[in-house]
Design a protein around this motif. Sequence first.
Motif, mmCIF file in Angstrom:
data_model
loop_
_atom_site.group_PDB
_atom_site.id
_atom_site.type_symbol
_atom_site.label_atom_id
_atom_site.label_comp_id
_atom_site.label_asym_id
_atom_site.label_seq_id
_atom_site.Cartn_x
_atom_site.Cartn_y
_atom_site.Cartn_z
ATOM 1 N N GLU A 120 0.826 -1.208 0.000
ATOM 2 C CA GLU A 120 0.000 0.000 0.000
ATOM 3 C C GLU A 120 0.870 1.273 0.000
ATOM 4 O OE1 GLU A 120 -2.849 -0.045 3.142
ATOM 5 O OE2 GLU A 120 -3.463 2.016 2.671
ATOM 6 N N ASP A 121 1.943 1.218 0.812
ATOM 7 C CA ASP A 121 2.833 2.387 0.869
ATOM 8 C C ASP A 121 3.545 2.581 -0.459
ATOM 9 O OD1 ASP A 121 2.044 2.655 3.443
ATOM 10 O OD2 ASP A 121 3.753 1.558 4.282
ATOM 11 N N PHE A 122 3.966 1.450 -1.030
ATOM 12 C CA PHE A 122 4.630 1.521 -2.333
ATOM 13 C C PHE A 122 3.687 2.158 -3.356
ATOM 14 C CE2 PHE A 122 5.173 -0.231 -6.573
ATOM 15 C CZ PHE A 122 6.516 -0.017 -6.812
ATOM 16 N N ALA A 123 2.440 1.665 -3.386
ATOM 17 C CA ALA A 123 1.467 2.138 -4.389
ATOM 18 C C ALA A 123 1.195 3.632 -4.220
ATOM 19 C CB ALA A 123 0.176 1.340 -4.280
ATOM 20 N N LYS A 124 1.027 4.071 -2.968
ATOM 21 C CA LYS A 124 0.690 5.487 -2.728
ATOM 22 C C LYS A 124 1.803 6.403 -3.233
ATOM 23 C CE LYS A 124 -2.487 5.526 1.134
ATOM 24 N NZ LYS A 124 -2.458 5.308 2.585
ATOM 25 N N LYS A 125 3.032 6.019 -2.901
ATOM 26 C CA LYS A 125 4.171 6.853 -3.304
ATOM 27 C C LYS A 125 4.330 6.820 -4.835
ATOM 28 C CE LYS A 125 8.622 7.752 -1.228
ATOM 29 N NZ LYS A 125 9.778 7.149 -0.579
ATOM 30 N N PHE A 126 4.137 5.629 -5.379
ATOM 31 C CA PHE A 126 4.254 5.445 -6.831
ATOM 32 C C PHE A 126 3.236 6.336 -7.545
ATOM 33 C CE2 PHE A 126 3.623 3.525 -10.914
ATOM 34 C CZ PHE A 126 4.810 2.898 -11.235
ATOM 35 N N ILE A 127 2.006 6.297 -7.050
ATOM 36 C CA ILE A 127 0.946 7.082 -7.708
ATOM 37 C C ILE A 127 1.233 8.571 -7.562
ATOM 38 C CG2 ILE A 127 -1.520 7.682 -7.584
ATOM 39 C CD1 ILE A 127 -2.032 4.695 -7.006
ATOM 40 N N GLN A 128 1.756 8.965 -6.406
ATOM 41 C CA GLN A 128 2.065 10.397 -6.285
ATOM 42 C C GLN A 128 3.172 10.799 -7.272
ATOM 43 O OE1 GLN A 128 2.572 12.251 -2.466
ATOM 44 N NE2 GLN A 128 3.099 14.206 -3.430
ATOM 45 N N ALA A 129 4.137 9.908 -7.471
ATOM 46 C CA ALA A 129 5.207 10.218 -8.441
ATOM 47 C C ALA A 129 4.606 10.410 -9.842
ATOM 48 C CB ALA A 129 6.240 9.102 -8.451
ATOM 49 N N VAL A 130 3.623 9.578 -10.182
ATOM 50 C CA VAL A 130 2.975 9.719 -11.492
ATOM 51 C C VAL A 130 2.156 11.011 -11.524
ATOM 52 C CG1 VAL A 130 1.313 8.690 -13.105
ATOM 53 C CG2 VAL A 130 2.930 7.229 -11.894
ATOM 54 N N ASN A 131 1.434 11.284 -10.423
ATOM 55 C CA ASN A 131 0.633 12.523 -10.351
ATOM 56 C C ASN A 131 1.516 13.763 -10.526
ATOM 57 O OD1 ASN A 131 -1.600 11.249 -7.767
ATOM 58 N ND2 ASN A 131 -1.704 11.063 -9.985
ATOM 59 N N ILE A 132 2.712 13.709 -9.954
ATOM 60 C CA ILE A 132 3.629 14.863 -10.093
ATOM 61 C C ILE A 132 3.962 15.069 -11.579
ATOM 62 C CG2 ILE A 132 5.985 15.691 -9.584
ATOM 63 C CD1 ILE A 132 5.665 14.279 -6.803
ATOM 64 N N ALA A 133 4.234 13.965 -12.261
ATOM 65 C CA ALA A 133 4.547 14.082 -13.706
ATOM 66 C C ALA A 133 3.327 14.538 -14.506
ATOM 67 C CB ALA A 133 5.068 12.749 -14.237
ATOM 68 N N GLU A 134 2.124 14.295 -13.976
ATOM 69 C CA GLU A 134 0.912 14.750 -14.680
ATOM 70 C C GLU A 134 0.750 16.263 -14.585
ATOM 71 O OE1 GLU A 134 -1.856 10.733 -14.310
ATOM 72 O OE2 GLU A 134 -1.812 12.149 -12.664
ATOM 73 N N VAL A 135 1.209 16.849 -13.474
ATOM 74 C CA VAL A 135 0.943 18.280 -13.285
ATOM 75 C C VAL A 135 2.179 19.166 -13.459
ATOM 76 C CG1 VAL A 135 -0.992 17.818 -11.738
ATOM 77 C CG2 VAL A 135 1.280 18.214 -10.753
ATOM 78 N N GLU A 136 3.369 18.573 -13.428
ATOM 79 C CA GLU A 136 4.598 19.385 -13.373
ATOM 80 C C GLU A 136 5.469 19.101 -14.602
ATOM 81 O OE1 GLU A 136 6.371 21.745 -11.507
ATOM 82 O OE2 GLU A 136 7.759 21.264 -13.113
ATOM 83 N N PRO A 137 5.488 20.022 -15.566
ATOM 84 C CA PRO A 137 6.238 19.744 -16.806
ATOM 85 C C PRO A 137 7.720 19.426 -16.599
ATOM 86 C CG PRO A 137 4.814 21.631 -17.096
ATOM 87 C CD PRO A 137 4.743 21.270 -15.636
ATOM 88 N N PHE A 138 8.370 20.066 -15.618
ATOM 89 C CA PHE A 138 9.805 19.768 -15.413
ATOM 90 C C PHE A 138 9.993 18.287 -15.102
ATOM 91 C CE2 PHE A 138 10.284 24.328 -14.969
ATOM 92 C CZ PHE A 138 11.516 24.535 -15.583
ATOM 93 N N ARG A 139 9.108 17.739 -14.303
ATOM 94 C CA ARG A 139 9.205 16.312 -13.999
ATOM 95 C C ARG A 139 8.688 15.467 -15.176
ATOM 96 N NH1 ARG A 139 11.558 11.975 -13.298
ATOM 97 N NH2 ARG A 139 10.106 10.260 -13.032
ATOM 98 N N ALA A 140 7.609 15.957 -15.815
ATOM 99 C CA ALA A 140 6.993 15.179 -16.906
ATOM 100 C C ALA A 140 7.996 14.876 -18.017
ATOM 101 C CB ALA A 140 5.792 15.936 -17.477
ATOM 102 N N VAL A 141 8.848 15.839 -18.325
ATOM 103 C CA VAL A 141 9.801 15.637 -19.434
ATOM 104 C C VAL A 141 10.765 14.498 -19.086
ATOM 105 C CG1 VAL A 141 11.675 16.706 -20.741
ATOM 106 C CG2 VAL A 141 9.580 17.982 -20.320
ATOM 107 N N THR A 142 11.255 14.469 -17.860
ATOM 108 C CA THR A 142 12.205 13.413 -17.463
ATOM 109 C C THR A 142 11.483 12.071 -17.339
ATOM 110 O OG1 THR A 142 13.205 15.146 -16.157
ATOM 111 C CG2 THR A 142 14.082 12.944 -15.852
ATOM 112 N N HIS A 143 10.281 12.128 -16.791
ATOM 113 C CA HIS A 143 9.431 10.942 -16.656
ATOM 114 C C HIS A 143 9.207 10.326 -18.057
ATOM 115 C CE1 HIS A 143 5.701 9.031 -14.816
ATOM 116 N NE2 HIS A 143 5.265 9.143 -16.057
ATOM 117 N N ASN A 144 8.830 11.178 -19.013
ATOM 118 C CA ASN A 144 8.584 10.674 -20.373
ATOM 119 C C ASN A 144 9.883 10.271 -21.067
ATOM 120 O OD1 ASN A 144 5.895 11.098 -19.950
ATOM 121 N ND2 ASN A 144 5.743 12.936 -21.227
ATOM 122 N N LYS A 145 10.970 10.956 -20.729
ATOM 123 C CA LYS A 145 12.276 10.564 -21.302
ATOM 124 C C LYS A 145 12.586 9.118 -20.923
ATOM 125 C CE LYS A 145 16.919 10.065 -21.431
ATOM 126 N NZ LYS A 145 17.653 8.888 -20.958
ATOM 127 N N GLY A 146 12.295 8.765 -19.679
ATOM 128 C CA GLY A 146 12.511 7.384 -19.239
ATOM 129 C C GLY A 146 11.638 6.422 -20.042
#
Length: 439
Positions: free
Chosen positions: A255-281
């Motif tokens: 559950e803890d893994f999932a929550k943190k994981f989803i927040q990491a994805v949510n950050i990439a959904e709203v924050e372009p600086f992170r989204a670019v690196t997220h999508n680069k991966g």
Amino acid sequence: MIKPISGFSRLNKKEKIDWLAKTYLIDRPEDVAILRQYWNEDSRLQQLHDEFTENTLSNFYLPFGLAPNFLINEDLLAIPMAIEESSVIAAASKAAKFWRTRGGFRAEVIDTKKIGQVHFNFFGAIEKLEHFFEVTKPKLLQAVKSITHNMEKRGGGVLNINLNDKTGEIANYYQLHCEFETKDSMGANFINSCLEKFAEVFQYEAQQFADFSPEEKDIEIIMSILSNYVPECLVRAEVSCRVEDLNENKDVKGEDFAKKFIQAVNIAEVEPFRAVTHNKGIMNGIDAVVLATGNDFRAVEAGIHAYASRNGKYSSLTHASIENGIFKFWIEVPLALGTVGGLTSLHPLVKLALDILQQPTAKELMKIVAVAGLAQNFAAINSLTTTGIQQGHMKMHLMNILNQHKATMQEKEILTKYFTKHTVTHSRAVEELRKLRNS
Ligand code: MEV
């Protein structure tokens, strides 16, 4: 002072290299030798590579690796990847292994529509152009019959042609916005040939059109070209499992893994600086398979990044959720790919890659590529939100550091063993190599 050269393309390969050597590589015979070192011994194979493009001097290798254990819609596949970056193939393999025991990847193609446009200027009343377009459309479709004949036999062809009024953005500017189905070929040549024919016929018919004034008859074609933005050539891949089944790492609850994981994805959904690196991966996985299968990674990159910005802000290509105790992680990407035509039957390694993938159709390849992107993103976020990325990455990068310092096989063996128990940093690797050499 360096003089420009004319007729470079007409020189043979030896003459081109000689010119390079005496112009830019003076007193650097070792550089010239490298060009020759990378030639293939098999002269027929070398000639094939020489002829892929222009002014070829040598070959530029990329590692060709394999990520096994990908369970995709019940098929167990090993995915070939062409990539120079360390840890990408290891990460893909790790994600494949993780999801194989949790139901595997599911993927579906949503649509396969491709787009091309004839851009033109028209100097007159829109109503008259609209009428002309309606009258001329069947003639356009008829005019490309010799081009579309084979494609139609395979179930593809021109799907539709629309007239778009773009005069709100540029005065007098209109488009023929055309939709195509190209089945197992990427379709660039097919689409561009159709578009150029449309343009020619459209312009000719305007000249003959009795209702047009002399000014209106003079339709000015600006250009005819396919679009690499293919939001309706779309594939979706997904993984899901019960939240408690996510606890691969005994120290972290699912559950803890999932929550943190989803927040990491949510950050990439709203924050372009992170989204670019997220999508680069994600592109680490996608490009590697696109390259290995002989597809055009620049087209894929351009189309995917445009799609990531479709809502006016650059955002994540992947999404994640928990519903009723089920963790779900998915990707939706546009991918215009081919498994026939282009390099697919010419480049021996591309042919091999497609054989490894059991000769997929373009639709099957779309699914595989989307899965590779999703797997890569899962592995990256998993590392980022638990151990951090450097631990695994530096382990994989160790070999590059040792090679930079010309380590021998024996030195590599000793230090690889040493670093299974110690954290790899660049300075530590160099220091341990120095100590080993002094001992
Ligand atoms: C490195 O090539 C890719 C990553 O930066 C992707 C990411 O941050 O999600 C690890």
